[in-house]
Structures are given as structure tokens and as C-alpha cells.
Design an enzyme around this catalytic site. Structure first.
Site, mmCIF file in Angstrom:
data_model
loop_
_atom_site.group_PDB
_atom_site.id
_atom_site.type_symbol
_atom_site.label_atom_id
_atom_site.label_comp_id
_atom_site.label_asym_id
_atom_site.label_seq_id
_atom_site.Cartn_x
_atom_site.Cartn_y
_atom_site.Cartn_z
ATOM 1 N N GLY A 28 0.810 -1.221 0.000
ATOM 2 C CA GLY A 28 0.000 0.000 0.000
ATOM 3 C C GLY A 28 0.835 1.260 0.000
ATOM 4 O O GLY A 28 2.024 1.233 -0.337
ATOM 5 N N ALA A 29 0.198 2.402 0.373
ATOM 6 C CA ALA A 29 0.820 3.733 0.249
ATOM 7 C C ALA A 29 1.372 3.865 -1.168
ATOM 8 O O ALA A 29 2.557 4.182 -1.376
ATOM 9 C CB ALA A 29 1.906 3.939 1.313
ATOM 10 N N LEU A 30 0.505 3.611 -2.126
ATOM 11 C CA LEU A 30 0.928 3.479 -3.525
ATOM 12 C C LEU A 30 1.462 4.798 -4.085
ATOM 13 O O LEU A 30 0.921 5.864 -3.818
ATOM 14 C CB LEU A 30 -0.258 3.004 -4.376
ATOM 15 C CG LEU A 30 -0.896 1.677 -3.930
ATOM 16 C CD1 LEU A 30 -2.060 1.312 -4.850
ATOM 17 C CD2 LEU A 30 0.118 0.535 -3.884
ATOM 18 N N GLY A 33 5.809 4.542 -8.571
ATOM 19 C CA GLY A 33 6.538 3.284 -8.791
ATOM 20 C C GLY A 33 5.560 2.119 -8.883
ATOM 21 O O GLY A 33 5.603 1.314 -9.825
ATOM 22 N N HIS A 34 4.640 2.039 -7.902
ATOM 23 C CA HIS A 34 3.621 0.973 -7.933
ATOM 24 C C HIS A 34 2.752 1.110 -9.179
ATOM 25 O O HIS A 34 2.399 0.114 -9.814
ATOM 26 C CB HIS A 34 2.708 1.065 -6.706
ATOM 27 C CG HIS A 34 3.400 0.879 -5.395
ATOM 28 N ND1 HIS A 34 3.551 1.893 -4.474
ATOM 29 C CD2 HIS A 34 3.972 -0.213 -4.838
ATOM 30 C CE1 HIS A 34 4.169 1.441 -3.414
ATOM 31 N NE2 HIS A 34 4.452 0.167 -3.607
ATOM 32 N N GLY A 144 9.572 -4.435 -8.478
ATOM 33 C CA GLY A 144 10.468 -3.334 -8.839
ATOM 34 C C GLY A 144 11.931 -3.714 -8.627
ATOM 35 O O GLY A 144 12.276 -4.452 -7.704
ATOM 36 N N GLN A 150 15.474 -8.540 -3.078
ATOM 37 C CA GLN A 150 14.148 -9.169 -2.952
ATOM 38 C C GLN A 150 13.746 -9.801 -4.291
ATOM 39 O O GLN A 150 13.303 -10.950 -4.346
ATOM 40 C CB GLN A 150 13.118 -8.112 -2.533
ATOM 41 C CG GLN A 150 11.674 -8.535 -2.720
ATOM 42 C CD GLN A 150 10.691 -7.510 -2.197
ATOM 43 O OE1 GLN A 150 10.546 -7.384 -0.991
ATOM 44 N NE2 GLN A 150 9.992 -6.806 -3.061
HETATM 45 O O1 PAF Z 1 8.128 -4.959 -1.912
HETATM 46 C C1 PAF Z 1 7.133 -4.974 -1.147
HETATM 47 O O2 PAF Z 1 6.326 -4.051 -1.115
HETATM 48 C C2 PAF Z 1 6.935 -6.160 -0.225
HETATM 49 O O3 PAF Z 1 8.147 -6.681 0.205
HETATM 50 C C3 PAF Z 1 6.055 -7.271 -0.852
HETATM 51 C C4 PAF Z 1 6.723 -7.859 -2.078
HETATM 52 C C5 PAF Z 1 4.712 -6.705 -1.231
HETATM 53 C C6 PAF Z 1 5.858 -8.400 0.158
HETATM 54 O O4 PAF Z 1 5.224 -7.947 1.306
#
Ligand code: PAF
Length: 273
Positions: A28-30, A33-34, A144, A150
Site C-alpha cells: 500500500g501507500a501506492l 513506482g507501484h 520493482g 528481494q
Molecule cells: O516490496 C514490497 O512491497 C513487499 O516486500 C512485498 C513484495 C509486497 C511483500 O510484502
């Protein structure tokens, strides 16, 4: 846009879809980037599912779990306007049992860099991402490049657990002055925001030196550390795309990563060279 809060309904929704499914997991808090991930998914798939879940298992004790920005109403609007088909927003109890099985990130690559500074963080990330991929069974899932380690560990998990999703790496989105977008940028005051710019500035200088012919990673690290001196640097490291430390830059196979604290805010950034 359909809104779902329980995993069973999400599975039912997913199982009725015949077309390709794109999935964008978020906390959330988009921000832009999202939105770029969401737009890419909408372009490339018949249906797009977005999840919003502030995953407690990836926060260490003392980190900003409680303070993590939550902007549900704005996020809903953003998803609706972007054309998301399904928004999944589960409660914690829906996603986790009290006596939950644990997932361990790889002992080496899950515990260097981010994993060294935030031990156990990637265990929690992989745990929730695996659950979400199992629920949504996406054709494509969008992550991203800003969270480069990650992204690498998720690609690794998908490969080693034989999941059938394609992980799609997405470019870092930056402000006009170079600051990489992050939900945590809202914590920065004016002076801290100036200091935060040093992360992207150090990466830009490193890239310039590489273009000029510098290949020695230690030299590049030193140049960056000097630029970053007003911040509390956690690491500046250079790895290949498999996250092995390297002594010489390999063009098209290297990532330069930085993590630093500015005030109380922890920021990360990187560049793929
Ligand atoms: O990158 C993120 O926002 C978080 O690590 C994810 C991939 C949504 C997992 O909670």
C-alpha cells in the site's frame, strides 16, 4: 474493480479467470513506482490483481511496522483509476495461523546486504510472496528493481519451488531530481530529503566513472562512500546479477547497491550496470 478480503474468495475469483493474470503485490501507500507496475501488468495481461498487505513477518522488532504509511482510501482510488480488476486486502488473521510454518531465505544470499542488516526480513518476504502467488496463481508477477535483492530471491524461489509464474522485473521510478520513489520518503523532512539525494547522486557518479573506464569495484565503493558521508551508510556493495560480490565491474552483469539512514529513515537504492 472487485475488492476481496478473504483468501478463499480470491481463489474462487482467480479460478474462474481463463485469461492471463498479472499480479502486483504491494504494502500500500501506492506511488508512481507501484502505478508503473500496475500499468505494465494491465498492458500485458487479461486481468490484473493487486494486493495491499502490510506484512508483519518481514518487519524486525523495532522497525516501522506500526508507523508504516497506510493510505487505504487513496490506494483504492489509484487502483480503480488505473483499471485494476481485483484488489485483495486481507486481514493479518486471514493470512497467518498462530502456529505458522516458517520459510527460510537461502542461508547465504538471503543473509547478505539487506538480509545482513535486517536478519529474517527475507524469510518474511518469501513467506508472504509464496502465499500470495499460491492464491493468485498469476501468469506474470511484477516486482520493482529497487528491491533488487528481494527480486533476485523471489526469482530464485519461483525457480527452485517450480512455480509457474513469470517474475517480471520493473524499472526504478525516480523523482525529477533522482530520488528513487519509496513509500518511506514521506518520513523525510526538507533537509533529510536533500541528504537522501546523495544515494542517487553516488550511483550516478559511479556510473559516470564506469563509463569513463573504471572497473575496480573497491575504487568505485570509495568514491561513493565519500559522497555519502553526510548519511549513515549501512552498505555500498557491488555484486553480479546472481548476487555474488565482484572485484571488477562486469558490464551488463553488475548491480551497485546502497543502503543508508537519513535521520531515522532507512533508504535503499541501486543501479544495474
Ligand atoms: O516490496 C514490497 O512491497 C513487499 O516486500 C512485498 C513484495 C509486497 C511483500 O510484502
Amino acid at each position: 474493480m472487485i475488492q476481496i478480503t478473504d483468501p478463499k474468495s480470491l481463489q474462487n475469483y482467480r479460478n474462474k479467470i481463463q485469461e492471463n493474470v498479472g499480479f502486483v503485490p504491494t504494502m500500500g501507500a501506492l506511488h508512481e513506482g507501484h502505478i508503473s507496475l500496475i500499468k505494465k501488468s494491465i498492458t500485458e495481461n487479461g486481468k490484473t490483481i493487486v494486493s495491499i498487505f502490510v506484512n508483519p513477518t518481514q518487519f524486525l522488532p523495532g522497525e516501522d511496522l506500526d508507523a508504516y504509511p497506510r493510505k487505504l482510501q487513496a490506494d483504492l482510488k489509484i487502483c480503480e483509476l488505473a483499471g485494476v480488476d481485483c484488489l485483495f486486502m486481507p486481514d493479518i488473521q486471514e493470512m497467518y495461523e498462530k502456529d505458522e510454518l516458517s520459510i527460510k531465505a537461502p542461508k547465504i544470499k538471503g543473509y547478505i546486504l539487506e538480509g545482513y542488516n535486517r536478519p529474517g526480513h527475507f524469510d518474511g518476504v518469501l513467506q508472504i510472496v509464496l502465499k500470495l502467488l499460491n492464491l493468485t496463481k498469476p501468469t506474470n508477477a511484477y516486482f520493482g528493481k529497487k528491491d533488487a535483492q528481494q527480486l533476485f530471491l523471489i526469482q530464485n524461489m519461483v525457480k527452485h519451488l517450480f512455480l509457474e509464474t513469470t517474475i517480471v522485473p520493473c524499472e526504478i521510478v525516480r523523482e525529477h531530481d533522482g530520488l528513487a520513489l519509496s513509500s518511506r520518503n514521506v518520513y523525510l523532512n526538507e533537509q533529510e530529503r536533500q541528504d537522501a539525494l546523495l544515494l542517487s547522486k553516488s550511483l550516478k557518479t559511479a556510473t559516470k566513472r564506469i563509463i569513463e573506464g573504471e572497473r575496480d569495484t573497491e575504487t568505485i565503493r570509495k568514491i561513493m562512500l565519500e559522497i555519502l558521508s553526510p548519511t549513515a551508510v549501512e552498505y555500498v556493495q557491488i555484486v553480479d546479477r546472481e548476487f555474488n560480490y565482484i572485484q571488477e565491474i562486469q558490464i551488463n552483469n553488475s548491480i551497485i547497491l546502497v543502503a543508508a539512514r537519513v535521520g531515522t529513515t532507512r533508504l535503499i537504492d541501486n543501479i544495474w550496470v
